[in-house]
Motif scaffolding. Structure first.
Motif, short mmCIF file in Angstrom:
data_model
loop_
_atom_site.label_atom_id
_atom_site.label_comp_id
_atom_site.label_asym_id
_atom_site.label_seq_id
_atom_site.Cartn_x
_atom_site.Cartn_y
_atom_site.Cartn_z
N GLY A 244 0.79 -1.22 0.00
CA GLY A 244 0.00 0.00 0.00
C GLY A 244 0.82 1.27 0.00
N GLU A 245 2.11 1.16 0.34
CA GLU A 245 3.04 2.29 0.29
C GLU A 245 2.50 3.50 1.04
N ARG A 246 2.18 3.29 2.30
CA ARG A 246 1.66 4.37 3.14
C ARG A 246 1.81 3.98 4.60
N LEU A 247 1.57 4.94 5.47
CA LEU A 247 1.59 4.73 6.91
C LEU A 247 0.19 4.99 7.44
N PHE A 248 -0.35 4.03 8.19
CA PHE A 248 -1.67 4.18 8.81
C PHE A 248 -1.51 4.59 10.27
N ARG A 249 -2.42 5.47 10.73
CA ARG A 249 -2.50 5.82 12.16
C ARG A 249 -3.89 5.49 12.65
N TYR A 250 -3.99 4.57 13.62
CA TYR A 250 -5.26 4.17 14.22
C TYR A 250 -5.30 4.63 15.68
N PRO A 251 -6.18 5.56 16.03
CA PRO A 251 -6.32 5.93 17.45
C PRO A 251 -6.77 4.72 18.27
#
Length: 310
Positions: A244-251
């Protein structure tokens, strides 16, 4: 992959580089600190994980998970006072983890309880992820000497089962353990790990609500995710995405559930693998993985990048 090293330094390793299979010190290009013995980096194997002993300041222990010609295994190395490592001096901690050309995920980390957690893929074999006597497709929990940790649910090294290819391990401030996991072709998962729980693979992929299996807290399509490294910082889980070539942020909510994700750096740096908080908690380190044979490397790859936190 990387790991913090006091004071103010950290080690970073390369999975498949045959000339540099032990960690490097941080720096513009990084200085190799040693070379290993017995590594056999075929398929998705190689140097899979690094973890410093909780007593590193006194015992200088460095734990690594590596692929050999026979298996995946965890060994303990001892750093010299100058930080270099003689890879020929190894203590076997755990052997016999199945290896494979695919689903060969491996990640190790010491938890807040002082025990060593080992994430092991099922090595492309499917069914053994449901077999409690097989080390593949599991999260394992060990003492520093490689014995099953006290309180493990089955009296063995196995802590949880039914995993396909777990890649990331992280604990929140309440001590809850989360894992990021590659799915097959539909869903990648973030799971809340509890002792003895069965996460369903190969019977289940993603949320199906089937009795006897634990659904993931979060899921994303494999094209958008291909999740790898996982870190907790700033009240959230950060997870790197390879495909996916991205960074996810999950609270992270007070009950341990996850809020709606925010996507960062989509398509900016290419494939993202390891994610780790800096020692002072003010920033996040994350690494690219564009030279693993599946990316499109630029002249500066691969890199360790820094994201300041609010």
């Amino acid at each position: 992959m990387g790991h913090r090293l006091p004071p103010g330094r950290f080690r970073a390793g390369h999975r498949t580089d045959p000339g540099d299979d032990l960690p490097r010190r941080a720096g513009r290009h990084g200085d190799p600190v040693g070379h290993g013995r017995g590594r056999h980096p075929t398929g998705e194997g190689g140097l899979l994980g690094i973890a410093l002993s909780p007593d590193h300041a006194t015992d200088r222990g460095v734990y690594v998970m590596v692929t050999t010609s026979d298996d995946n295994r965890v060994v303990r190395l001892t750093a010299n006072p100058d930080g270099t490592i003689d890879g020929s001096r190894q203590q076997e901690i755990l052997t016999g983890i199945p290896k494979g050309g695919n689903h060969d995920g491996g990640r190790i980390a010491f938890g807040p309880d002082g025990f060593l957690y080992v994430a092991a893929g099922e090595a492309g074999r499917g069914g053994p992820a449901q077999d409690r006597d097989d080390l593949g497709g599991k999260i394992l929990r060990l003492t520093k000497d490689g014995q099953p940790a006290p309180g493990n649910p089955f009296g063995t090294a196995v802590y949880s089962l039914g995993h396909r290819n777990p890649q990331g391990l992280a604990w929140d401030r309440s001590g809850r353990l989360y894992s990021a996991e590659f799915g097959q072709s539909t869903w990648d998962e973030i799971n809340l790990i509890t002792p003895g729980a069965n996460y369903g693979w190969p019977e289940v992929e993603g949320r199906e609500g089937r009795e006897g299996f634990v659904d993931p807290l979060a899921q994303q399509g494999t094209d958008d995710a291909s999740w790898s490294g996982l870190a907790y910082a700033d009240g959230a889980l950060y997870v790197g995405a390879l495909g996916g070539e991205r960074l996810f942020r999950y609270p992270v909510n007070p009950d341990g559930s996850l809020g709606e994700p925010r996507v960062l750096f989509q398509g900016t740096y290419g494939r993202l693998r390891t994610v780790a908080p800096t020692p002072d908690g003010t920033s996040l380190w994350f690494t690219t993985s564009n030279r693993d044979g599946r990316g499109d490397p630029g002249p500066d790859d691969d890199r360790i990048l820094v994201l300041p936190l609010p």
